[in-house]
Design a protein around this motif. Structure first.
Motif, PDB file in Angstrom:
ATOM      1  N   PHE A 432      46.625  23.272  48.660  1.00  0.00           N
ATOM      2  CA  PHE A 432      47.739  23.166  47.727  1.00  0.00           C
ATOM      3  C   PHE A 432      48.766  22.129  48.157  1.00  0.00           C
ATOM      4  N   HIS A 433      49.064  22.114  49.442  1.00  0.00           N
ATOM      5  CA  HIS A 433      50.144  21.243  49.905  1.00  0.00           C
ATOM      6  C   HIS A 433      49.664  19.852  50.278  1.00  0.00           C
ATOM      7  N   THR A 434      48.541  19.814  50.992  1.00  0.00           N
ATOM      8  CA  THR A 434      48.143  18.521  51.546  1.00  0.00           C
ATOM      9  C   THR A 434      47.027  17.829  50.760  1.00  0.00           C
ATOM     10  N   GLU A 435      46.549  18.507  49.725  1.00  0.00           N
ATOM     11  CA  GLU A 435      45.520  17.923  48.853  1.00  0.00           C
ATOM     12  C   GLU A 435      44.273  17.444  49.599  1.00  0.00           C
ATOM     13  N   GLU A 436      43.901  18.182  50.628  1.00  0.00           N
ATOM     14  CA  GLU A 436      42.614  17.871  51.266  1.00  0.00           C
ATOM     15  C   GLU A 436      41.510  18.453  50.402  1.00  0.00           C
ATOM     16  N   TRP A 474      42.038  33.950  42.002  1.00  0.00           N
ATOM     17  CA  TRP A 474      42.975  33.127  41.241  1.00  0.00           C
ATOM     18  C   TRP A 474      44.239  33.935  40.934  1.00  0.00           C
ATOM     19  N   ILE A 475      45.362  33.221  40.832  1.00  0.00           N
ATOM     20  CA  ILE A 475      46.588  33.898  40.389  1.00  0.00           C
ATOM     21  C   ILE A 475      47.179  33.129  39.219  1.00  0.00           C
ATOM     22  N   ALA A 492      45.204  27.200  47.552  1.00  0.00           N
ATOM     23  CA  ALA A 492      44.508  25.984  47.142  1.00  0.00           C
ATOM     24  C   ALA A 492      44.637  25.857  45.633  1.00  0.00           C
ATOM     25  N   LYS A 493      44.121  24.762  45.096  1.00  0.00           N
ATOM     26  CA  LYS A 493      44.038  24.676  43.638  1.00  0.00           C
ATOM     27  C   LYS A 493      42.627  24.258  43.252  1.00  0.00           C
ATOM     28  N   ARG A 495      39.831  22.538  40.411  1.00  0.00           N
ATOM     29  CA  ARG A 495      39.847  21.164  39.898  1.00  0.00           C
ATOM     30  C   ARG A 495      40.643  21.020  38.611  1.00  0.00           C
ATOM     31  N   PHE A 496      41.071  22.161  38.045  1.00  0.00           N
ATOM     32  CA  PHE A 496      41.960  22.089  36.882  1.00  0.00           C
ATOM     33  C   PHE A 496      43.398  22.377  37.301  1.00  0.00           C
ATOM     34  N   ASP A 497      43.635  22.354  38.605  1.00  0.00           N
ATOM     35  CA  ASP A 497      44.952  22.604  39.202  1.00  0.00           C
ATOM     36  C   ASP A 497      45.433  24.044  39.098  1.00  0.00           C
ATOM     37  N   ASN A 498      44.529  24.974  38.831  1.00  0.00           N
ATOM     38  CA  ASN A 498      44.925  26.385  38.826  1.00  0.00           C
ATOM     39  C   ASN A 498      45.029  26.883  40.263  1.00  0.00           C
ATOM     40  N   PRO A 499      46.103  27.648  40.555  1.00  0.00           N
ATOM     41  CA  PRO A 499      46.264  28.130  41.928  1.00  0.00           C
ATOM     42  C   PRO A 499      45.261  29.225  42.303  1.00  0.00           C
ATOM     43  N   VAL A 500      44.742  29.119  43.501  1.00  0.00           N
ATOM     44  CA  VAL A 500      43.754  30.086  43.964  1.00  0.00           C
ATOM     45  C   VAL A 500      43.972  30.356  45.455  1.00  0.00           C
ATOM     46  N   PHE A 501      43.902  31.609  45.839  1.00  0.00           N
ATOM     47  CA  PHE A 501      43.993  31.955  47.258  1.00  0.00           C
ATOM     48  C   PHE A 501      42.601  32.056  47.858  1.00  0.00           C
ATOM     49  N   LEU A 502      42.463  31.532  49.062  1.00  0.00           N
ATOM     50  CA  LEU A 502      41.215  31.740  49.796  1.00  0.00           C
ATOM     51  C   LEU A 502      41.532  32.707  50.925  1.00  0.00           C
ATOM     52  N   PHE A 503      41.169  33.966  50.695  1.00  0.00           N
ATOM     53  CA  PHE A 503      41.473  34.989  51.693  1.00  0.00           C
ATOM     54  C   PHE A 503      40.428  34.973  52.798  1.00  0.00           C
ATOM     55  N   GLU A 504      40.935  35.161  54.009  1.00  0.00           N
ATOM     56  CA  GLU A 504      40.046  35.146  55.165  1.00  0.00           C
ATOM     57  C   GLU A 504      38.985  36.234  55.099  1.00  0.00           C
ATOM     58  N   ASN A 505      39.390  37.402  54.662  1.00  0.00           N
ATOM     59  CA  ASN A 505      38.459  38.530  54.576  1.00  0.00           C
ATOM     60  C   ASN A 505      39.065  39.617  53.670  1.00  0.00           C
ATOM     61  N   GLN A 506      38.331  40.703  53.566  1.00  0.00           N
ATOM     62  CA  GLN A 506      38.779  41.793  52.703  1.00  0.00           C
ATOM     63  C   GLN A 506      40.114  42.358  53.179  1.00  0.00           C
ATOM     64  N   PHE A 507      40.250  42.401  54.488  1.00  0.00           N
ATOM     65  CA  PHE A 507      41.479  42.930  55.068  1.00  0.00           C
ATOM     66  C   PHE A 507      42.669  42.095  54.594  1.00  0.00           C
ATOM     67  N   ALA A 508      42.507  40.774  54.636  1.00  0.00           N
ATOM     68  CA  ALA A 508      43.596  39.877  54.240  1.00  0.00           C
ATOM     69  C   ALA A 508      43.935  40.046  52.758  1.00  0.00           C
ATOM     70  N   GLU A 509      42.894  40.248  51.964  1.00  0.00           N
ATOM     71  CA  GLU A 509      43.148  40.438  50.533  1.00  0.00           C
ATOM     72  C   GLU A 509      43.911  41.751  50.299  1.00  0.00           C
ATOM     73  N   ASN A 510      43.468  42.794  50.969  1.00  0.00           N
ATOM     74  CA  ASN A 510      44.135  44.088  50.803  1.00  0.00           C
ATOM     75  C   ASN A 510      45.584  44.034  51.260  1.00  0.00           C
ATOM     76  N   TRP A 511      45.781  43.346  52.372  1.00  0.00           N
ATOM     77  CA  TRP A 511      47.128  43.205  52.920  1.00  0.00           C
ATOM     78  C   TRP A 511      48.038  42.524  51.889  1.00  0.00           C
ATOM     79  N   PHE A 512      47.482  41.469  51.262  1.00  0.00           N
ATOM     80  CA  PHE A 512      48.234  40.727  50.247  1.00  0.00           C
ATOM     81  C   PHE A 512      48.551  41.618  49.048  1.00  0.00           C
ATOM     82  N   LYS A 513      47.560  42.375  48.647  1.00  0.00           N
ATOM     83  CA  LYS A 513      47.734  43.270  47.489  1.00  0.00           C
ATOM     84  C   LYS A 513      48.835  44.293  47.750  1.00  0.00           C
ATOM     85  N   ASP A 514      48.855  44.816  48.979  1.00  0.00           N
ATOM     86  CA  ASP A 514      49.889  45.799  49.333  1.00  0.00           C
ATOM     87  C   ASP A 514      51.266  45.165  49.300  1.00  0.00           C
ATOM     88  N   LYS A 515      51.314  43.930  49.768  1.00  0.00           N
ATOM     89  CA  LYS A 515      52.609  43.254  49.869  1.00  0.00           C
ATOM     90  C   LYS A 515      53.102  42.776  48.504  1.00  0.00           C
TER      91      LYS A 515
END
Ligand code: G4P
Length: 525
Positions: A432-436, A474-475, A492-493, A495-515
């Motif tokens: 998202f930030h560095t466009e790699e 996606w969010i 990340a985004k 190719r249509f510039d839609n924002p998307v999270f790449l979660f490391e694992n299920q734990f990270a996704e759950n943690w995000f959902k809780d937060k």
């Protein structure tokens, strides 16, 4: 209405086998070919899959030869008992790719092969979910009955619990492995036993549901137990319901052994009888295209590049939806409005590719392509414009950072990526930030094909840095807060510039959902 088209549609059965590697997909395909007379010898299909001389005959891309596997799904067409059966292969193992999923968009039914020793395995579940969302019929073959496996009642319960599909046992094993006596077949009202290595004996059931006449196996408690189980399931379990089968809510379950061929013919006979012929497809403007329409229509679900490295040919795989295909006919490519003559087409027979003369709905034909086609394209003849819905994209699970190795070759690198992405070979993302550049795939092989093609077709060498597997979610733009990005949930985004999270694992996704319980996390198909 054209009588010939109607007849041909009626006898078409187009399906794919969904299973985890080693469940027995190849072996059961081979049995089908044996029964249909397409091959005479067991082991032929397998030989094709491994390194062998047979391979030299075809001109698959270089990478395929090196690995001795089929890179992308191929198609087999056989005659079985008057039916024209089209099997679309769904590669497993390391050659699993987005094409495997896309192939499932071109079939009318699926056969799910389960290893009775293992039950539902991860790849079966993934493929099942894709098929299930399409609402097409799914037939289950519980394989390897000649070996000791798990309890049949357990296996059926697992289908319902893990996959959430109702099950209807069509036959029931009388024992397993060394104690295997046969199949108690309530659907056909008979008991099936192995008479010799190749022949099955069918004994009709009497009114009490017992095998007619005197047989040694009737003395066995295994036989009595099988009858008890089967009858219990019939009383307490799901009812046989054609409509539920047709909509993929109920799966008919067959037991057997692909290796010894036991129960396979029973399965195939019921399959061609119960599986649907090609049916209506709805276009983007809600027109129903009936397969028996005289207008030829079809869509492209896969493009295989470089089948012949010498010519850089590509083959576009077309699923015929309606009408009749005749060699040399002109079709319109909906996306560009261009008229294209279908002079060079190929059909997929059991052990050779042949030029097609004509083909019908449900059939798959391969068009030699010089870059005209894209995945999801509609083609048609005549004046009525037709456009089928786009094919879905699938949530990738593996990611790599990519950059050109040689800064001077930036231009060809970008051009190559754009074209390969458009073709559907790989998915493109950017941090998202560095466009790699990040590429996403559902299988490792897609990366290898990507790298190979960039080098050979675009003369661009790439630097690839594996990121491993990630959960892409996606969010909505409104929920976007760039500060949320971290190594565990990389923003990340697409190719249509839609924002998307790449979660490391299920734990990270759950943690995000809780937060952030207010943020909806979405996925592709
Ligand atoms: P796949 O295409 O789903 O990956 O599976 P495939 O048919 O190649 O079968 C995987 C292995 O399971 C093979 O053994 C095959 O012989 C075996 N197999 C398939 N069906 C049955 C069955 O009904 N009963 C038993 N006992 N085995 C079965 P392999 O040793 O890996 O391969 P091979 O080298 O012997 O051919």
């Amino acid at each position: 209405m054209d009588k010939k088209i109607e007849e041909e549609v009626k006898r078409r059965r187009t399906f794919a086998i969904i299973s985890h590697p080693d469940a027995g997909k190849t072996t059961i395909t081979e049995q089908l070919l044996l029964f249909s007379g397409a091959i005479r010898e067991a082991g032929t299909v397998k030989a094709k899959g491994k390194k062998s001389n047979k391979f030299a005959k075809s001109d698959w891309m270089e990478i395929e030869k090196q690995r001795g596997i089929s890179v992308t799904s191929s198609v087999m067409q056989v005659d079985y008992d008057g039916f024209q059966v089209n099997i679309l292969d769904t590669p497993g193992h390391e050659d699993f790719s987005e094409d495997t999923y896309r192939t499932l968009m071109a079939v009318d039914a699926a056969v799910m092969v389960v290893d009775t020793g293992k039950g539902i395995e991860p790849q079966t579940k993934k493929l099942f979910e894709v098929v299930s969302r399409r609402g097409i019929p799914i037939f289950t073959f519980m394989n390897k009955l000649d070996r000791d496996g798990r309890e049949p009642l357990d296996l059926v319960a697992e289908l319902e619990e893990v996959l959430g599909i109702d099950a209807y046992p069509m036959n029931w094993p009388m024992g397993m492995g060394k104690t295997l006596l046969g199949l108690y077949d309530l659907y056909n009202q008979r008991v099936e036993i192995r008479k010799s290595e190749e022949e099955d004996l069918f004994i009709p059931l009497d009114q009490e549901g017992q095998a007619n006449g005197n047989h040694e196996f009737k003395e066995s408690s295994i036989y009595t137990q099988a009858i008890e189980d089967a009858q219990l399931l019939h009383e307490a379990g799901n009812e046989f319901d054609r409509e539920a089968i047709n909509s993929g809510k109920l799966t008919p379950v067959f037991f057997g052994s692909a290796l010894t061929g036991f129960g396979v013919q029973t399965f195939l006979d019921a399959f061609v009888d119960l599986a649907p012929a090609p049916s209506t497809v709805v276009t983007v403007d809600n027109t129903k295209i009936d397969p028996v329409d005289e207008q030829f229509t079809g869509f492209i679900f896969k493009i295989q590049a470089n089948m012949n490295p010498a010519h850089r040919d590509r083959i576009a795989f077309v699923r015929i939806v309606s009408g009749r295909f005749v060699k040399g006919m002109n079709v319109v490519l909906n996306r560009t409005g261009k008229t294209i003559r279908m002079a060079h087409t190929t059909q997929f027979l059991a052990d050779a590719r042949e030029e097609v003369q004509d083909a019908y709905p449900g059939d798959i034909i391969g068009l030699y392509d010089t870059g005209n086609f894209q995945i999801g394209d509609t083609i048609y003849d005549g004046n009525r414009k037709v456009q089928f819905p786009e094919l879905p994209q699938f949530t990738p699970e593996l990611f790599m950072k990519v950059a050109p190795k040689n800064i001077m070759k930036q231009k060809s690198f970008h051009k190559g990526i754009q074209q390969l992405v458009q073709e559907g070979a790989i998915q493109l993302y950017k941090t998202f930030h560095t466009e790699e550049y990040i590429i996403g795939a559902v299988g490792q092989l897609q990366f290898e094909v990507f790298q190979y093609r960039l080098l050979h077709e675009y003369n661009a060498e790439v630097e690839m840095t594996p990121m491993g597997s990630k959960i892409a979610r996606w969010i909505d733009e409104k929920d976007l807060d760039p500060k949320m990005s971290s190594s565990r949930n990389l923003l990340a985004k697409d190719r249509f510039d839609n924002p998307v999270f790449l979660f490391e694992n299920q734990f990270a996704e759950n943690w995000f959902k809780d937060k952030h319980p207010e943020i909806e996390l979405m996925q592709l198909m």
